[in-house]
Design a protein around this motif. Structure first.
Motif, mmCIF file in Angstrom:
data_model
loop_
_atom_site.group_PDB
_atom_site.id
_atom_site.type_symbol
_atom_site.label_atom_id
_atom_site.label_comp_id
_atom_site.label_asym_id
_atom_site.label_seq_id
_atom_site.Cartn_x
_atom_site.Cartn_y
_atom_site.Cartn_z
ATOM 1 N N THR A 1 0.866 -1.176 0.000
ATOM 2 C CA THR A 1 0.000 0.000 0.000
ATOM 3 C C THR A 1 0.903 1.226 0.000
ATOM 4 N N PRO A 2 0.366 2.430 -0.176
ATOM 5 C CA PRO A 2 1.228 3.569 -0.493
ATOM 6 C C PRO A 2 2.305 3.947 0.515
ATOM 7 N N TYR A 3 2.032 3.938 1.804
ATOM 8 C CA TYR A 3 2.940 4.605 2.727
ATOM 9 C C TYR A 3 3.503 3.741 3.840
ATOM 10 N N LYS A 4 2.825 2.701 4.240
ATOM 11 C CA LYS A 4 3.284 1.891 5.365
ATOM 12 C C LYS A 4 4.018 0.661 4.841
ATOM 13 N N PRO A 5 5.294 0.498 5.188
ATOM 14 C CA PRO A 5 6.020 -0.665 4.676
ATOM 15 C C PRO A 5 5.535 -1.966 5.296
ATOM 16 N N VAL A 6 5.688 -3.022 4.549
ATOM 17 C CA VAL A 6 5.330 -4.353 5.033
ATOM 18 C C VAL A 6 6.274 -4.728 6.170
ATOM 19 N N PRO A 7 5.756 -5.205 7.296
ATOM 20 C CA PRO A 7 6.639 -5.626 8.392
ATOM 21 C C PRO A 7 7.657 -6.655 7.915
ATOM 22 N N GLN A 8 8.889 -6.484 8.347
ATOM 23 C CA GLN A 8 9.961 -7.370 7.894
ATOM 24 C C GLN A 8 9.701 -8.827 8.274
ATOM 25 N N ASN A 9 9.023 -9.041 9.402
ATOM 26 C CA ASN A 9 8.803 -10.429 9.826
ATOM 27 C C ASN A 9 7.722 -11.132 9.027
#
Length: 230
Positions: free
Chosen positions: A41-49
């Motif tokens: 999605t535009p602004y929140k990165p996917v959690p690394q885990n």
């Protein structure tokens, strides 16, 4: 029954987000060192885990052309295929591949049809917000489930249907449409090419419920905005 891991990001309620800017060489180099942010999605990165170990992993970027996500997976030594309907997005993907000397299989296709892959072909599918251009979104989830290996993961972003109630620009806080929403059919051919086609709203029942019906297990969920909030 095949059980795959489903992780979703819900696309929020505001306008914005740029999906046609390929990553820079500097970001690709960071990816080689395991430093990267990925966006469904535009602004929140996917959690690394949320990511499984990528070295040697077979990854499908579903409607994920544009040279943004798949080159990062390739930098992590994943075996990457990108599947997209947009010639422009695939050209950007090709540009990054050639610039970095990376290996990505590039396939043009329509995800509203049967996907051209064998059953249990991939360990992970990365599917940024895009199924608003597909009439039957449950078909997409069924196909994802079919081509994922047992225990594989689907990371998917999708739009909150409430987005389609509102107008754009000065009217973005004014309700101007009804749900379900089916694009503006009065668009010219040029406008349709620029926007990628007529957008369709999909209920959370078909987005989340459709994934569960396809056989996925929902593990995690987060929300994002469609417009940067100060």
């Amino acid at each position: 029954m095949l059980t795959s891991i489903l992780r979703c990001g819900i696309h929020g309620l505001f306008e914005g987000g740029e999906w046609s800017l390929p990553i820079s060489h500097q970001d690709f180099v960071k990816g080689l060192d395991g430093q990267f942010d990925m966006y469904l999605t535009p602004y929140k990165p996917v959690p690394q885990n949320w990511f499984i170990p990528l070295d040697g992993t077979k990854v499908l970027g579903l409607a994920s052309g544009g040279g943004q996500q798949c080159p990062v997976f390739a930098a992590q030594q994943a075996d990457v295929t990108v599947f997209d309907y947009s010639n422009q997005q695939l050209e950007l993907e090709k540009m990054v591949v050639e610039r970095e000397g990376s290996a990505i299989e590039i396939i043009k296709g329509d995800m509203s049809k049967r996907l051209p892959f064998e059953d249990e072909s991939f360990d992970m599918i990365f599917h940024p917000v895009s199924n608003g251009y597909v009439e039957d979104v449950e078909h997409v989830w069924k196909e994802c489930h079919r081509i994922l290996k047992k225990g594989g993961g689907l990371l998917a972003g999708f739009t909150n249907p409430a987005l389609y109630l509102f107008g754009e620009g000065e009217n973005r806080l004014t309700i101007v449409n009804k749900l379900p929403f089916k694009g503006h059919t009065d668009q010219s051919e040029e406008e349709l090419v620029q926007t990628g086609g007529i957008q369709l709203s999909h209920s959370l029942e078909t987005q989340i419920g459709g994934q569960l019906k396809a056989g996925f297990q929902l593990q995690e969920l987060y929300e994002d905005h469609h417009h940067k909030v100060d």
